[in-house]
Design a protein around this motif. Structure first.
Motif, PDB file in Angstrom:
ATOM      1  N   PHE A   1      22.515 -15.275  47.645  1.00 34.24           N
ATOM      2  CA  PHE A   1      22.652 -13.926  48.177  1.00 34.24           C
ATOM      3  C   PHE A   1      24.100 -13.562  48.454  1.00 34.24           C
ATOM      4  CE2 PHE A   1      18.129 -14.687  48.950  1.00 34.24           C
ATOM      5  CZ  PHE A   1      17.627 -13.562  48.297  1.00 34.24           C
TER       6      PHE A   1
ATOM      7  N   SER B   1      25.625 -12.617  45.174  1.00 28.07           N
ATOM      8  CA  SER B   1      25.199 -11.275  44.797  1.00 28.07           C
ATOM      9  C   SER B   1      26.020 -10.233  45.540  1.00 28.07           C
ATOM     10  CB  SER B   1      23.723 -11.054  45.148  1.00 28.07           C
ATOM     11  OG  SER B   1      22.958 -12.150  44.747  1.00 28.07           O
TER      12      SER B   1
ATOM     13  N   THR C   1      29.667  -9.920  44.398  1.00 24.70           N
ATOM     14  CA  THR C   1      29.806  -9.219  43.120  1.00 24.70           C
ATOM     15  C   THR C   1      29.676  -7.705  43.302  1.00 24.70           C
ATOM     16  OG1 THR C   1      28.786 -11.099  42.079  1.00 24.70           O
ATOM     17  CG2 THR C   1      28.921  -9.099  40.758  1.00 24.70           C
ATOM     18  N   LEU C   2      28.642  -7.298  44.055  1.00 27.08           N
ATOM     19  CA  LEU C   2      28.438  -5.864  44.224  1.00 27.08           C
ATOM     20  C   LEU C   2      29.605  -5.238  44.973  1.00 27.08           C
ATOM     21  CD1 LEU C   2      24.598  -5.743  44.972  1.00 27.08           C
ATOM     22  CD2 LEU C   2      25.810  -5.413  42.806  1.00 27.08           C
TER      23      LEU C   2
ATOM     24  N   CYS D   1      34.489 -12.422  41.738  1.00 25.35           N
ATOM     25  CA  CYS D   1      33.336 -13.112  42.309  1.00 25.35           C
ATOM     26  C   CYS D   1      33.560 -14.618  42.252  1.00 25.35           C
ATOM     27  CB  CYS D   1      32.099 -12.689  41.525  1.00 25.35           C
ATOM     28  SG  CYS D   1      30.708 -13.795  41.681  1.00 25.35           S
TER      29      CYS D   1
ATOM     30  N   GLY E   1      23.952 -16.022  41.136  1.00 25.00           N
ATOM     31  CA  GLY E   1      23.493 -14.887  41.949  1.00 25.00           C
ATOM     32  C   GLY E   1      24.337 -13.654  41.672  1.00 25.00           C
ATOM     33  N   GLY E   2      25.652 -13.869  41.590  1.00 26.51           N
ATOM     34  CA  GLY E   2      26.557 -12.764  41.304  1.00 26.51           C
ATOM     35  C   GLY E   2      26.240 -12.121  39.968  1.00 26.51           C
TER      36      GLY E   2
ATOM     37  N   MET F   1      23.445 -12.199  38.257  1.00 28.92           N
ATOM     38  CA  MET F   1      22.152 -11.523  38.248  1.00 28.92           C
ATOM     39  C   MET F   1      22.211 -10.191  38.976  1.00 28.92           C
ATOM     40  SD  MET F   1      19.434 -14.650  38.600  1.00 28.92           S
ATOM     41  CE  MET F   1      18.041 -13.582  38.841  1.00 28.92           C
ATOM     42  N   ALA F   2      22.847 -10.194  40.157  1.00 30.21           N
ATOM     43  CA  ALA F   2      22.922  -8.953  40.929  1.00 30.21           C
ATOM     44  C   ALA F   2      23.725  -7.912  40.160  1.00 30.21           C
ATOM     45  CB  ALA F   2      23.559  -9.220  42.289  1.00 30.21           C
TER      46      ALA F   2
END
Ligand code: ATP
Ligand code: MG
Lengths: 246, 251
Positions: free
Chosen positions: A52, A55, A58-59, A79, A157-158, A160-161
């Motif tokens: 998480f 993620s 990255t966002l 990231c 996670g990064g 995928m997000a």
């Protein structure tokens, strides 16, 4: 004054911990047990949190660099570097200070107040070494593995997000995480992890070993273990960064 | 034989033991009695070296124990067994592992030999079919007995028991007392037992040391204790109503 007294006691304890082990076979068995108990059992929490955090990083990177001048792959690069440099070593260490540190302090503290430590001493066993050394070895072995797991899962996670939110394509992300990769950052991260593992285990063990009183004091010791090791981790993070990256 | 000579012990300025001298003879159950807080546990832990004394001497046979370093103490500690006030079994180990622990640590016996010894000791304290249970699954009396089994696993020369029967019903308490006495006789150990239980005193007190506010106040045997004219001792011995009645009817 009180600080110096505590530091003195801490050093005396470490001296006791690192004196010659009684029987190698028993220490080996204990270390195996601690590897599972303190290391393997933390894989779950570290994985979930890393996923998480990766993620979110990255966002955030994506939304902070919404500017056509910047190539998209920079999101992947940002990231990767945040995760390797700071997140997987320092933040994971803080989480482990909470989980493993309080665990060690309360286990050893309970052994102290229920006279189990006295029972070891009376048998002629070096209690400090018998109880604490396997924990130190186990965390020194396993925490770097946790850091690597955290790096990998954080980056996954990064990716995928980022792709699911549509801020970056998978190709760009993969290009980004490979772009200008500096392997030394991993070494840096692992070195930090080793220091942090030592801090968590010894500071928490110290708090537990010198508990005086009853179960209330055990609770207090485990809180102190978390607070003190977290502060030391943050201080050493600054020192080590200056030493290793400058 | 254990000889204690003029020992003082204080905690951050508060005197707990003052100029205590006493001799504990081999093959006997020596009892230390006294009120709660009088310093019995501190005395016992000072004798075995769990507390560092301020001054004085502690002799095990002709070795000055309190001046030894950790490695030298270790040699003598292998001959000690101790039963703690709260049993102090290792929570993370089963009954069997608890009793086996000193054997694992200090002998090179094979697993079969060790298990045989463990079962012998457990049988000696009348614990059967509990090898695989953890301390949390045992009753208070069973824990004490397992702790005795662990204490005698290495055939110690010295046995120390801190309140072996506190928190137990009178019948179990006497069983534990008798067990300690039997084991002492069987292996002619030097045994020191802390207690504030007059039943134990009458039952097994071959030698009794009465300690009051950190000082030795009276010494003798259970046969002499009822006839003493030491007032502090009498207050302790005849504290309960039954004993008081008995005494007035005797007078
Ligand atoms: N670790 C310690 N630090 C400070 N004071 C202590 C410590 N251990 C014991 N004391 C003090 O020493 C005195 C004697 O305590 P001790 O435990 O020897 O009593 P006791 O005779 O064993 O009592 P009980 O029958 O209740 O077990 C008490 O006043 C206690 O407060
Ligand atoms: Mg006591």
């Amino acid at each position: 004054m009180r600080f110096l007294e505590q530091l003195g006691l801490y050093i005396i304890l470490l001296k006791k911990v690192f004196s010659k082990p009684e029987k190698a076979a028993i220490y080996y068995k204990q270390t195996m047990h601690e590897l599972v108990f303190l290391g393997f059992n933390s894989v779950g929490i570290i994985s979930v949190i890393s996923f998480f955090m990766g993620s979110a990083i990255t966002l955030q990177t994506a939304y902070n660099t919404e500017n056509p001048i910047y190539p998209l792959y920079l999101i992947g690069l940002g990231c990767r570097d945040s995760i390797i440099l700071e997140f997987s070593s320092t933040i994971s260490a803080l989480i482990l200070a909470g989980k493993v540190g309080s665990n060690i302090a309360s286990e050893i503290g309970t052994m102290r107040i229920t006279e189990q430590i006295d029972a070891l001493e009376i048998m002629g066993v070096n209690s400090a070494s018998y109880i604490i050394l396997p924990k130190i070895i186990a965390t020194l072995i396993f925490n770097p593995i946790l850091t690597l797991i955290s790096i990998i899962i954080g980056i996954i996670g990064g990716g995928m997000a980022g792709t699911m939110a549509g801020v970056i394509t998978l190709q760009d992300f993969i290009y980004g995480i490979q772009y200008a990769f500096i392997p030394y950052y991993i070494t840096y991260s692992i070195i930090k992890t080793l220091f942090f593992a030592f801090i968590i285990t010894t500071v928490s063990a110290f708090q537990g070993y010198y508990v005086n009183g009853g179960s209330l004091e055990v609770g207090r010791a485990s809180t102190k273990a978390v607070v003190h090791s977290s502060i030391l981790i943050l201080i050493f993070n600054v020192i080590l960064t200056q030493l290793l990256l400058s | 034989m254990i000889r204690v000579k003029n020992i003082d012990k204080s905690f951050s300025g508060k005197m707990v033991l003052e100029n205590v001298s006493v001799t504990f003879e081999p093959g006997k159950t020596n009892l230390i009695i006294g009120r709660s807080g009088s310093g019995k546990t501190v005395l016992l832990k000072s004798i075995v070296g769990l507390h560092n004394i301020d001054s004085g001497e502690i002799w095990f046979e002709d070795v000055l124990f309190n001046k030894l370093n950790f490695t030298e103490k270790k040699e003598i500690r292998k001959q000690m067994g101790m039963l703690f006030q709260g049993s102090a079994l290792f929570d993370s180990m089963t009954t069997e592992q608890n009793v086996r622990f000193p054997l694992d640590m200090f002998t090179n016996q094979s697993m079969e030999e060790k298990i045989e010894r463990v079962n012998f000791c457990l049988k000696r304290v009348a614990i059967i079919n509990a090898n695989k249970l953890f301390p949390a699954e045992l009753s208070g009396g069973m824990k004490k007995r397992v702790a005795i089994a662990r204490a005698i696993a290495l055939n110690p020369k010295y046995l120390f028991c801190d309140e072996p029967n506190s928190g137990l019903d009178p019948i179990t308490a006497i069983l534990i007392d008798e067990l300690i006495k039997e084991i002492t006789d069987e292996y002619s150990m030097t045994t020191i037992v802390n207690t504030h239980d007059m039943n134990s005193v009458m039952e097994i007190g071959e030698k009794v040391v009465f300690i009051n506010e950190g000082k030795i106040c009276w010494e003798g045997s259970n046969n002499e204790i009822l006839k003493s004219d030491n007032e502090i001792l009498n207050d302790f011995v005849f504290a309960n109503a039954l004993a008081k009645q008995l005494r007035s009817s005797q007078l």
